[in-house]
Design a protein around this motif. Structure first.
Motif, mmCIF file in Angstrom:
data_model
loop_
_atom_site.group_PDB
_atom_site.id
_atom_site.type_symbol
_atom_site.label_atom_id
_atom_site.label_comp_id
_atom_site.label_asym_id
_atom_site.label_seq_id
_atom_site.Cartn_x
_atom_site.Cartn_y
_atom_site.Cartn_z
ATOM 1 N N TRP A 238 1.773 -3.700 -2.773
ATOM 2 C CA TRP A 238 0.605 -4.205 -3.499
ATOM 3 C C TRP A 238 -0.565 -3.228 -3.501
ATOM 4 O O TRP A 238 -1.614 -3.529 -4.069
ATOM 5 N N GLU A 239 -0.403 -2.066 -2.886
ATOM 6 C CA GLU A 239 -1.533 -1.153 -2.718
ATOM 7 C C GLU A 239 -2.062 -0.603 -4.037
ATOM 8 O O GLU A 239 -3.244 -0.263 -4.150
ATOM 9 N N ILE A 240 -1.212 -0.544 -5.055
ATOM 10 C CA ILE A 240 -1.654 -0.016 -6.353
ATOM 11 C C ILE A 240 -2.553 -1.002 -7.095
ATOM 12 O O ILE A 240 -3.105 -0.666 -8.154
ATOM 13 N N PHE A 241 -2.707 -2.213 -6.553
ATOM 14 C CA PHE A 241 -3.572 -3.218 -7.180
ATOM 15 C C PHE A 241 -4.873 -3.408 -6.393
ATOM 16 O O PHE A 241 -5.565 -4.406 -6.588
ATOM 17 N N PRO A 244 -10.270 1.149 -6.080
ATOM 18 C CA PRO A 244 -10.482 1.878 -7.348
ATOM 19 C C PRO A 244 -9.190 2.198 -8.096
ATOM 20 O O PRO A 244 -9.225 2.477 -9.294
ATOM 21 N N ILE A 245 -8.032 2.160 -7.407
ATOM 22 C CA ILE A 245 -6.766 2.472 -8.068
ATOM 23 C C ILE A 245 -6.346 1.363 -9.026
ATOM 24 O O ILE A 245 -5.511 1.575 -9.912
ATOM 25 N N LEU A 246 -6.931 0.162 -8.886
ATOM 26 C CA LEU A 246 -6.575 -0.970 -9.739
ATOM 27 C C LEU A 246 -6.862 -0.681 -11.210
ATOM 28 O O LEU A 246 -6.039 -0.999 -12.083
ATOM 29 N N LYS A 247 -8.017 -0.087 -11.499
ATOM 30 C CA LYS A 247 -8.363 0.225 -12.886
ATOM 31 C C LYS A 247 -7.332 1.154 -13.507
ATOM 32 O O LYS A 247 -6.909 0.966 -14.655
ATOM 33 N N THR A 248 -6.915 2.169 -12.739
ATOM 34 C CA THR A 248 -5.892 3.094 -13.225
ATOM 35 C C THR A 248 -4.601 2.351 -13.524
ATOM 36 O O THR A 248 -3.956 2.581 -14.564
ATOM 37 N N PHE A 377 5.724 1.083 -11.448
ATOM 38 C CA PHE A 377 5.192 -0.187 -11.945
ATOM 39 C C PHE A 377 4.638 -0.053 -13.357
ATOM 40 O O PHE A 377 4.978 -0.838 -14.246
ATOM 41 N N CYS A 378 3.763 0.931 -13.581
ATOM 42 C CA CYS A 378 3.081 1.035 -14.877
ATOM 43 C C CYS A 378 4.060 1.250 -16.023
ATOM 44 O O CYS A 378 4.004 0.546 -17.044
ATOM 45 N N TYR A 379 4.939 2.219 -15.864
ATOM 46 C CA TYR A 379 5.873 2.506 -16.942
ATOM 47 C C TYR A 379 6.779 1.303 -17.205
ATOM 48 O O TYR A 379 7.051 0.949 -18.361
ATOM 49 N N ASN A 380 7.196 0.655 -16.154
ATOM 50 C CA ASN A 380 8.147 -0.433 -16.326
ATOM 51 C C ASN A 380 7.489 -1.781 -16.607
ATOM 52 O O ASN A 380 8.125 -2.683 -17.141
ATOM 53 N N PHE A 381 6.199 -1.919 -16.287
ATOM 54 C CA PHE A 381 5.450 -3.058 -16.814
ATOM 55 C C PHE A 381 5.419 -2.956 -18.335
ATOM 56 O O PHE A 381 5.658 -3.935 -19.046
ATOM 57 N N GLY A 382 5.124 -1.741 -18.821
ATOM 58 C CA GLY A 382 5.141 -1.516 -20.269
ATOM 59 C C GLY A 382 6.500 -1.765 -20.857
ATOM 60 O O GLY A 382 6.632 -2.324 -21.956
#
Length: 436
Positions: A238-241, A244-248, A377-382
């Motif tokens: 959950w650290e990517i959420f 400041p990393i949450l906005k990214t 997460f980001c690529y695969n959320f997309g």
């Protein structure tokens, strides 16, 4: 200085490097042996990945006829594959931060190759749907692990072109799938040919032998995992959420949603569009798909060069606008089949070329300890949200033309892509540090 030997922050090492040689092939001449081995391994992986995914869109017409499946339901199998790949990509990204990029890549390739083979033995659509879902779990993980591996192995001044050139392997795999379709459907009954397509989709398993023998874990990853193991400070899922990393994470996820939603809305249904609304046979449509695939291949290479020459974000902005314009022309203008064939090249060019900057961009947005998790997460959320587009296009096509359905969802996705990319910073030339 190789990305794998760069010093951590505070050591005097720069945060960015100048990209002096921006020629498309210059990066390859200066590659080290580990960089070249990783380059070819990931390139082959992307090619086989692309081949495996595009097999289903190419046989969807046969599936619809053979099992009397509605177009929306048939599109659901593509959606389920992408949804499960989103979960698999996030899981594989997190796993890559824990056990390493290379080991995770091996596991994911074996997984989706095995389930591709099982798809060949499906006896009804329900079985095929389940098997495609299981296949997708490994399919998504392969990109997550491979993109991080490439991004950390290749030096900052060459990363955009190297990762982008590897991305062009997707077009090669797509072409391999189309050639296999043309050959198999020419010499075998359709009821048998589609099964052999999935057998061919199991070939990526052979790549694991090369990975085990020649591709090593990036040093920047090894150092970071060693520190995490010695201190017990291992990254949380959950650290990517947080902070400041949450906005990214939010903005990068929207970028990935827009670029993949548009891509899948176009490429998943174009084969069916050609054979239904354009009245082309499966074999005769091959030439039209060839123009699209060649355009995609050139788009990947140009996008790779563009990402290092003008920046990742600028690549996304220019190509998303180009994709909107060509999709509208391809689906809405009263064009002859001859003109449509010509237009296939720019459609493939703009609808694919921006992917060349995506791997490097996501790699550069995150610190090393969170790189696999964040990028995965980001690529695969997309990919997961984009997974809805094949189903939605198929569903909408029951009340309007397939051309209209493709245009509506593709144009909307590319608009989102443009807006989200505009809100993120440029990362061209960023140096990757251990323990960041």
């Amino acid at each position: 200085m190789s990305a794998s030997t760069q010093a951590p922050p505070g050591s005097g090492a720069p945060d960015t490097v100048a990209i002096e040689d921006t020629s498309l092939t210059g990066f390859y001449r200066d590659m080290t042996v580990p960089e070249r081995r990783t380059f070819w391994a990931c390139g082959a992986g992307w090619a086989l990945d692309g081949m495996d995914f595009m097999i289903y869109p190419l046989v969807i017409g046969t599936i619809i006829k053979m099992w009397s499946v509605e177009p929306g339901t048939a599109g659901l199998a593509g959606t389920v594959t992408l949804l499960s790949s989103a979960l698999g990509g996030w899981a594989a990204g997190f796993l890559a931060d824990r056990i390493g990029r290379v080991r995770t890549l091996q596991l994911t390739i074996l997984w989706f190759s095995f389930f591709s083979l099982l798809c060949a033995f499906a006896q009804n659509f329900e079985q095929l749907l389940i098997l495609r879902a299981l296949l997708g779990f490994g399919f998504g993980g392969e990109w997550a692990a491979g993109a991080v591996l490439m991004g950390e192995t290749i030096r900052a001044q060459y990363r955009g072109r190297a990762v982008g050139s590897v991305q062009s392997g997707w077009a090669i795999g797509w072409g391999m799938a189309v050639l296999a379709q043309a050959a198999l459907f020419s010499y075998l009954p359709a009821e048998q040919a589609w099964r052999w397509m999935f057998v061919i989709g199991s070939l990526p398993a052979l790549l694991v032998l090369y990975l085990r023998a020649y591709v090593k874990e990036p040093e920047v990853s090894v150092k970071t995992m060693a520190k995490a193991a010695s201190t017990g400070d291992k990254p949380s899922v959950w650290e990517i959420f947080q902070g400041p990393i949450l906005k990214t994470t939010v903005l990068a996820s929207l970028v990935a949603t827009g670029c993949q939603g548009g891509y899948y809305a176009v490429t998943f249904w174009v084969p069916q569009f050609l054979t239904t609304e354009r009245q082309l046979s499966i074999v005769s449509s091959t030439g039209y798909l060839a123009a699209l695939i060649i355009g995609s291949f050139v788009g990947y290479l140009v996008g790779a060069w563009y990402a290092d020459r003008f920046g990742r974000r600028n690549l996304f902005l220019v190509f998303s606008l180009g994709a909107i314009a060509v999709v509208v022309a391809y689906t809405q203008l009263p064009l002859s089949n001859a003109v449509l064939w010509v237009l296939g090249f720019p459609l493939g060019f703009f609808a694919s070329g921006y992917f060349s900057g995506m791997g490097a961009f996501l790699t550069e947005l995150y610190p090393t300890r969170l790189r696999g998790s964040g990028q995965g997460f980001c690529y695969n959320f997309g990919r997961g949200i984009g997974a809805l587009f094949p189903f939605l296009v198929g569903y909408l096509s029951q009340t309007t033309t397939l051309a209209n359905a493709i245009c509506i969802f593709a144009a909307g996705a590319y608009t989102l892509f443009f807006v989200a990319a505009y809100a993120l910073p440029e990362t061209r030339g960023k140096v990757l540090h251990a323990d960041a």
